[in-house]
Design a protein around this motif. Structure first.
Motif, mmCIF file in Angstrom:
data_model
loop_
_atom_site.group_PDB
_atom_site.id
_atom_site.type_symbol
_atom_site.label_atom_id
_atom_site.label_comp_id
_atom_site.label_asym_id
_atom_site.label_seq_id
_atom_site.Cartn_x
_atom_site.Cartn_y
_atom_site.Cartn_z
ATOM 1 N N LEU A 64 0.937 -1.241 0.072
ATOM 2 C CA LEU A 64 0.057 0.035 -0.106
ATOM 3 C C LEU A 64 1.121 1.390 0.064
ATOM 4 N N GLN A 65 2.312 1.182 0.347
ATOM 5 C CA GLN A 65 3.081 2.331 0.624
ATOM 6 C C GLN A 65 2.686 3.279 1.641
ATOM 7 N N ALA A 66 2.155 2.604 2.840
ATOM 8 C CA ALA A 66 1.432 3.298 3.826
ATOM 9 C C ALA A 66 2.377 4.317 4.509
ATOM 10 N N PRO A 67 1.797 5.390 4.860
ATOM 11 C CA PRO A 67 2.588 6.552 5.374
ATOM 12 C C PRO A 67 2.755 5.879 6.942
ATOM 13 N N PRO A 68 3.862 6.561 7.594
ATOM 14 C CA PRO A 68 4.191 6.191 9.046
ATOM 15 C C PRO A 68 2.717 5.946 9.817
ATOM 16 N N SER A 69 1.992 7.087 9.609
ATOM 17 C CA SER A 69 0.765 7.331 10.522
ATOM 18 C C SER A 69 -0.070 6.047 10.477
ATOM 19 N N LEU A 70 -0.115 5.626 9.157
ATOM 20 C CA LEU A 70 -1.077 4.578 8.917
ATOM 21 C C LEU A 70 -0.648 3.390 9.408
ATOM 22 N N ARG A 71 0.788 3.025 9.385
ATOM 23 C CA ARG A 71 1.438 1.933 9.983
ATOM 24 C C ARG A 71 1.071 1.937 11.406
ATOM 25 N N GLN A 72 1.141 3.261 12.038
ATOM 26 C CA GLN A 72 1.265 3.038 13.664
ATOM 27 C C GLN A 72 -0.339 2.755 14.011
ATOM 28 N N ALA A 73 -1.117 3.526 12.870
ATOM 29 C CA ALA A 73 -2.792 3.087 13.460
ATOM 30 C C ALA A 73 -2.997 1.545 13.437
ATOM 31 N N HIS A 74 -2.398 0.823 12.374
ATOM 32 C CA HIS A 74 -2.300 -0.511 12.124
ATOM 33 C C HIS A 74 -1.783 -1.212 13.290
ATOM 34 N N ALA A 75 -0.639 -0.835 13.700
ATOM 35 C CA ALA A 75 -0.305 -1.530 14.896
ATOM 36 C C ALA A 75 -0.952 -1.354 16.095
ATOM 37 N N CYS A 76 -1.612 -0.131 16.342
ATOM 38 C CA CYS A 76 -2.227 0.096 17.403
ATOM 39 C C CYS A 76 -3.650 -0.850 17.359
ATOM 40 N N TRP A 77 -4.512 -0.764 16.009
ATOM 41 C CA TRP A 77 -5.582 -1.492 16.096
ATOM 42 C C TRP A 77 -5.574 -3.025 16.225
ATOM 43 N N ASN A 78 -4.222 -3.663 15.871
ATOM 44 C CA ASN A 78 -3.931 -5.138 16.046
ATOM 45 C C ASN A 78 -3.072 -5.244 16.999
ATOM 46 N N ASP A 79 -2.969 -4.427 18.046
ATOM 47 C CA ASP A 79 -2.214 -4.582 19.484
ATOM 48 C C ASP A 79 -0.758 -5.040 19.169
ATOM 49 N N LEU A 80 -0.143 -4.385 18.345
ATOM 50 C CA LEU A 80 1.297 -4.519 17.895
ATOM 51 C C LEU A 80 2.323 -3.215 18.253
ATOM 52 N N LEU A 81 1.572 -2.397 18.977
ATOM 53 C CA LEU A 81 2.566 -1.323 19.166
ATOM 54 C C LEU A 81 3.711 -1.555 20.090
ATOM 55 N N ASP A 82 4.734 -0.762 19.895
ATOM 56 C CA ASP A 82 5.933 -0.934 20.568
ATOM 57 C C ASP A 82 5.519 -0.305 22.043
ATOM 58 N N ASN A 83 6.099 -0.745 23.057
ATOM 59 C CA ASN A 83 5.806 -0.063 24.283
ATOM 60 C C ASN A 83 5.822 1.407 24.365
ATOM 61 N N ALA A 84 6.898 1.999 23.550
ATOM 62 C CA ALA A 84 7.158 3.454 23.538
ATOM 63 C C ALA A 84 5.761 4.460 23.332
ATOM 64 N N THR A 85 4.988 3.775 22.516
ATOM 65 C CA THR A 85 3.928 4.686 21.923
ATOM 66 C C THR A 85 2.517 4.410 22.756
ATOM 67 N N PRO A 86 2.097 5.401 23.342
ATOM 68 C CA PRO A 86 0.691 5.082 24.008
ATOM 69 C C PRO A 86 -0.526 4.922 23.031
ATOM 70 N N ALA A 87 -1.529 3.728 23.189
ATOM 71 C CA ALA A 87 -2.357 3.706 22.133
ATOM 72 C C ALA A 87 -3.239 5.146 22.009
ATOM 73 N N ALA A 88 -3.152 5.785 23.235
ATOM 74 C CA ALA A 88 -4.346 7.083 23.105
ATOM 75 C C ALA A 88 -3.441 8.055 22.008
ATOM 76 N N ASP A 89 -2.134 8.101 21.870
ATOM 77 C CA ASP A 89 -1.580 8.868 21.218
ATOM 78 C C ASP A 89 -1.707 8.466 19.669
ATOM 79 N N ALA A 90 -1.489 7.093 19.522
ATOM 80 C CA ALA A 90 -1.472 6.638 18.161
ATOM 81 C C ALA A 90 -3.176 6.901 17.526
ATOM 82 N N LEU A 91 -4.206 6.743 18.395
ATOM 83 C CA LEU A 91 -5.394 6.840 17.810
ATOM 84 C C LEU A 91 -5.946 8.291 17.672
ATOM 85 N N ARG A 92 -5.126 9.197 18.465
ATOM 86 C CA ARG A 92 -5.467 10.569 18.222
ATOM 87 C C ARG A 92 -4.757 11.071 16.780
ATOM 88 N N ALA A 93 -3.538 10.449 16.867
ATOM 89 C CA ALA A 93 -3.071 10.812 15.377
ATOM 90 C C ALA A 93 -3.524 10.419 14.356
#
Ligand code: TRH
Length: 380
Positions: free
Chosen positions: A314-343
């Motif tokens: 998809l050539q997904a930009p970083p914000s879209l990758r982060q949103a997918h990581a969050c929704w699939n519960d694959l975020l690294d520990n450094a990123t709070p889910a609330a921040d990823a979802l607001r973004a």
């Protein structure tokens, strides 16, 4: 040609959903299709009107084959292991007539490199009643060196005449914040979001982010697990009424089980679609709006690579990758889910070009039913 498609429902709706769509796509191209399925219950609401030239058959054990002449093409969906009694008559039929045959092993959709590498490969049958025959692997995919994606020939014309407001009114859906069936103009109306999911770990955080956002959201929640997950979180965890929060920023409507046609319309109507499984992913790509995919989780974590491959394609930009990581519960520990979802909320406009581009690219490729017809013509 006459086709026999075999489908075993393992879990959820995707197996039957894909096979039904494939059957309809083939029938629209002049083919006659029998769809053998071991549990047709979901088809009652996915396809309540059936389709011309498609016959749904009960896959019982043993299979009742009296009076059945085997089809010209045999499709084994998702490694379902076709009933041996059917294979026996298929093998006998093709041998007796010295007839060419096509036995297709239809695989799951993935953007991983092996799909293109294995697409079309032969697989000789070494045992059982089909011994001596050859199956061929057929991989759906996102690139022209695969079998492509299911796409109805009339998709674009249907989309062109789709009217969002008329559809919402037809479904008796009204936005609770405004007592109107017809939404205000672009810019003033709430963002429409569809939700088709399993039980995402950060669903509660997401609902909270929507409830506190400056822009109102109208969340259309699909029937079944998605609705149960939302109700559970609203009532038990957030203490909110099931339909609406106190700031009116988040309004929620719960949908009945929709037919596949109406499910498509839902995706076309929304500004953001949350989907799950491969079939709804493809439908959301055709909708051409930003989407978030909750991939079906596998015990061995094979879904991580599968999700990554899709986002790479998809050539997904970083914000879209982060949103997918969050929704699939694959975020690294450094990123709070609330921040990823607001973004996510502030990135929606930026993602539109990614999805428009993907849709345009896919539209240039041969669709799955046409690819299959071409493939069978070569091997048959
Ligand atoms: O139901 P799913 O989660 O299916 C999944 C996947 O197929 C996955 O590969 C498989 O391994 C796993 O099940 C066991 O999601 P999917 O694939 O998106 O299929 C949903 C189908 O349901 C799709 O055809 C659209 C249809 N649908 C409707 O027709 N109406 C509705 O209201 C809804 C919510 C879905």
């Amino acid at each position: 040609m006459r086709w026999d498609i075999f489908c075993r429902v393992i879990d959820n709706y995707g197996d039957a959903g894909v096979c039904w769509r494939l059957a309809v796509n083939l029938a629209q191209r002049g083919q006659t299709v029998r769809l053998w399925v071991d549990d047709a219950s979901a088809l009652a609401w996915m396809a309540p009107d059936g389709a011309p030239s498609v016959q749904v058959m009960a896959w019982q054990t043993p299979l009742a084959l009296e009076g059945i002449t085997p089809g010209d093409v045999l499709v084994e969906a998702f490694g379902c292991e076709i009933a041996p009694e059917y294979i026996a008559i298929y093998a006998q039929y093709t041998r007796a007539r010295g007839q060419k045959y096509a036995w297709i092993n239809l695989e799951y959709l993935t953007a991983e490199g092996y799909a293109a590498r294995c697409h079309g490969l032969p697989s000789p049958v070494m045992s059982g009643p089909g011994i001596g025959l050859t199956k061929h692997f057929f991989y759906p995919g996102f690139t022209s060196d695969t079998g492509g994606l299911l796409r109805e020939a009339d998709l674009l014309t249907r989309q062109a005449s789709f009217d969002r407001n008329a559809w919402l009114a037809q479904q008796h859906l009204t936005w609770p914040g405004k007592p109107v069936a017809v939404l205000p103009d672009e810019g003033l109306r709430p963002r429409l979001v569809s939700l088709f999911c399993y039980e995402p770990a950060h669903l509660g955080t997401w609902l909270k982010a929507l409830a506190n956002d400056i822009m109102p959201t109208w969340l259309l929640v699909t029937a079944g697990r998605s609705a149960a997950a939302v109700r559970q979180i609203l009532q038990n965890d957030l203490g909110l009424p099931p339909g609406q929060n106190q700031h009116k920023a988040l309004s929620i409507s719960y949908l009945p089980a929709l037919s596949q046609t109406e499910f498509d319309h839902l995706l076309w109507a929304c500004d953001l679609n949350f989907v799950r499984g491969e079939d709804s992913l493809v439908r959301a790509l055709w909708a051409g709006k930003p989407l978030i995919w909750q991939i079906y989780p596998q015990d061995d974590h094979a879904h991580h690579a599968k999700l990554r491959a899709f986002l790479d394609w998809l050539q997904a930009p970083p914000s879209l990758r982060q949103a997918h990581a969050c929704w699939n519960d694959l975020l690294d520990n450094a990123t709070p889910a609330a921040d990823a979802l607001r973004a996510m909320l502030s990135s929606l406009d930026a993602w539109q070009s990614t999805f428009s581009h993907a849709r345009q690219t896919l539209l240039k490729q041969r669709d799955l039913a046409d690819s299959l017809l071409q493939f069978v013509a070569k091997t048959h």
